[in-house]
Design an enzyme around this catalytic site. Structure first.
Site, PDB file in Angstrom:
ATOM      1  N   PHE A   2       0.852  -1.301  -0.024  1.00 47.08           N
ATOM      2  CA  PHE A   2       0.025  -0.069   0.007  1.00 47.08           C
ATOM      3  C   PHE A   2       0.875   1.325   0.036  1.00 47.08           C
ATOM      4  O   PHE A   2       2.191   0.888  -0.009  1.00 47.08           O
ATOM      5  CB  PHE A   2      -1.161  -0.118   1.137  1.00 47.08           C
ATOM      6  CG  PHE A   2      -1.643  -1.318   1.421  1.00 47.08           C
ATOM      7  CD1 PHE A   2      -2.978  -1.404   0.772  1.00 47.08           C
ATOM      8  CD2 PHE A   2      -1.281  -2.477   2.157  1.00 47.08           C
ATOM      9  CE1 PHE A   2      -3.868  -2.482   0.767  1.00 47.08           C
ATOM     10  CE2 PHE A   2      -2.023  -3.416   2.294  1.00 47.08           C
ATOM     11  CZ  PHE A   2      -3.105  -3.592   1.533  1.00 47.08           C
ATOM     12  N   SER A  40      -6.703  -7.959  -0.627  1.00 46.74           N
ATOM     13  CA  SER A  40      -6.147  -7.403   0.423  1.00 46.74           C
ATOM     14  C   SER A  40      -6.805  -5.868   0.682  1.00 46.74           C
ATOM     15  O   SER A  40      -6.503  -5.039  -0.434  1.00 46.74           O
ATOM     16  CB  SER A  40      -4.475  -7.350   0.419  1.00 46.74           C
ATOM     17  OG  SER A  40      -4.172  -8.567   0.587  1.00 46.74           O
ATOM     18  N   CYS A  47      -3.456  -4.954   7.183  1.00 51.68           N
ATOM     19  CA  CYS A  47      -3.764  -5.503   5.620  1.00 51.68           C
ATOM     20  C   CYS A  47      -4.769  -6.799   6.052  1.00 51.68           C
ATOM     21  O   CYS A  47      -4.471  -7.614   6.903  1.00 51.68           O
ATOM     22  CB  CYS A  47      -2.715  -6.028   5.127  1.00 51.68           C
ATOM     23  SG  CYS A  47      -2.959  -6.963   3.766  1.00 51.68           S
ATOM     24  N   THR A  49      -8.126  -9.484   4.774  1.00 49.10           N
ATOM     25  CA  THR A  49      -8.652 -10.161   3.731  1.00 49.10           C
ATOM     26  C   THR A  49     -10.120  -9.988   3.591  1.00 49.10           C
ATOM     27  O   THR A  49     -10.925 -10.407   4.342  1.00 49.10           O
ATOM     28  CB  THR A  49      -8.135 -11.401   3.616  1.00 49.10           C
ATOM     29  OG1 THR A  49      -6.813 -11.563   3.584  1.00 49.10           O
ATOM     30  CG2 THR A  49      -8.610 -12.385   2.347  1.00 49.10           C
ATOM     31  N   ALA A  67      -7.749 -12.158  13.288  1.00 49.55           N
ATOM     32  CA  ALA A  67      -7.523 -13.415  14.043  1.00 49.55           C
ATOM     33  C   ALA A  67      -6.977 -12.747  15.404  1.00 49.55           C
ATOM     34  O   ALA A  67      -6.785 -11.504  15.633  1.00 49.55           O
ATOM     35  CB  ALA A  67      -6.499 -14.190  13.514  1.00 49.55           C
ATOM     36  N   HIS A 105       1.228  -4.439   7.786  1.00 50.99           N
ATOM     37  CA  HIS A 105       1.651  -5.212   8.723  1.00 50.99           C
ATOM     38  C   HIS A 105       2.147  -4.317  10.278  1.00 50.99           C
ATOM     39  O   HIS A 105       3.110  -3.777  10.322  1.00 50.99           O
ATOM     40  CB  HIS A 105       2.951  -6.226   8.730  1.00 50.99           C
ATOM     41  CG  HIS A 105       2.646  -7.016   7.499  1.00 50.99           C
ATOM     42  ND1 HIS A 105       3.691  -7.416   6.679  1.00 50.99           N
ATOM     43  CD2 HIS A 105       1.563  -7.547   6.924  1.00 50.99           C
ATOM     44  CE1 HIS A 105       3.416  -8.241   5.770  1.00 50.99           C
ATOM     45  NE2 HIS A 105       1.917  -8.289   5.877  1.00 50.99           N
ATOM     46  N   THR A 157       4.254  12.081   7.457  1.00 48.66           N
ATOM     47  CA  THR A 157       6.015  12.832   7.670  1.00 48.66           C
ATOM     48  C   THR A 157       6.277  13.122   9.101  1.00 48.66           C
ATOM     49  O   THR A 157       5.279  13.982   9.688  1.00 48.66           O
ATOM     50  CB  THR A 157       6.234  13.862   6.931  1.00 48.66           C
ATOM     51  OG1 THR A 157       6.024  13.524   5.261  1.00 48.66           O
ATOM     52  CG2 THR A 157       7.672  14.179   7.004  1.00 48.66           C
TER      53      THR A 157
END
Length: 212
Positions: A2, A40, A47, A49, A67, A105, A157
């Site tokens: 991404f 995704s 991220c 699904t 999960a 992640h 930033t």
């Protein structure tokens, strides 16, 4: 992958499950035929699904499963019906590379410790907002002044760093197209450190382990 450039703000309409696995349904302006099963989608950073997609009004509703690891390490476990989330679909070859490389992640959760309005003289576009956040101790070293950081799925930033604290500035446009206008001191947000900083640190660590 991404970029951290939010393309829609979705709304959670249903949450089912427990601490081991939770199914979350999100309402979005995305066209349903633009989301394939298994696609995704960055949802305020993580991220996730798409496990189902259906038309709803002018957009769609899609479901994702979170999960235990995701629920433990991110703010997803706090989401309830009505929670608004920043959305971004994954990059395709040939897409413009804005923002910075984001994996979805999440490393941990940062806390907003202060918010202040930054005004300019005769600014017709409105005021910007400076947020000061506190990073988890394990990831503070990865955050550098003028470097990039992803917070709740938004590429930003870093303006300044002091110990574990760092600040980012959001212009009026960014506030209006993300959930950041709602954020206040005490809120927690998903943090993903810069990918290059992560690998640079690992390389330095590996060099220290290598025989001379």
């Amino acid at each position: 992958m991404f970029t951290g450039l939010v393309t829609d703000v979705g709304r959670v309409v249903a949450v089912d499950g427990d601490a081991r696995l939770r199914r979350i349904v999100i309402e979005s302006a995305y066209a349903p035929d633009g989301i394939a099963l298994g696609a995704s989608i960055a949802c305020s950073g993580p991220c996730l699904t798409a496990v189902s997609v259906e038309s709803h009004g002018a957009g769609c509703r899609f479901a994702v499963d979170a999960a235990a690891e995701t629920l433990d390490r991110t703010t997803v476990g706090l989401w309830r019906e009505g929670t608004r989330v920043n959305l971004e679909r994954s990059l395709r070859l040939g897409d413009e590379m804005g923002g910075h490389l984001v994996t979805g992640h999440v490393d941990g959760i940062a806390e907003i410790v202060a918010r202040e309005t930054v005004t300019g003289e005769d600014n017709p576009w409105g005021a910007s907002e400076r947020f000061t956040l506190r990073a988890p101790a394990a990831f503070a070293a990865f955050i550098a002044e003028k470097g990039s950081v992803c917070l709740d799925g938004t590429s930003l930033t870093v303006n300044a760093v002091s110990g574990r604290d760092f600040s980012v500035l959001l212009i009026p446009h960014s506030l209006s197209v993300t959930t950041w206008e709602e954020r206040r001191a005490g809120d927690r947000v998903n943090l993903e450190v810069d990918l290059i900083a992560r690998y640079a640190a690992r390389l330095a660590e590996a060099r220290g382990l290598m025989p001379g």
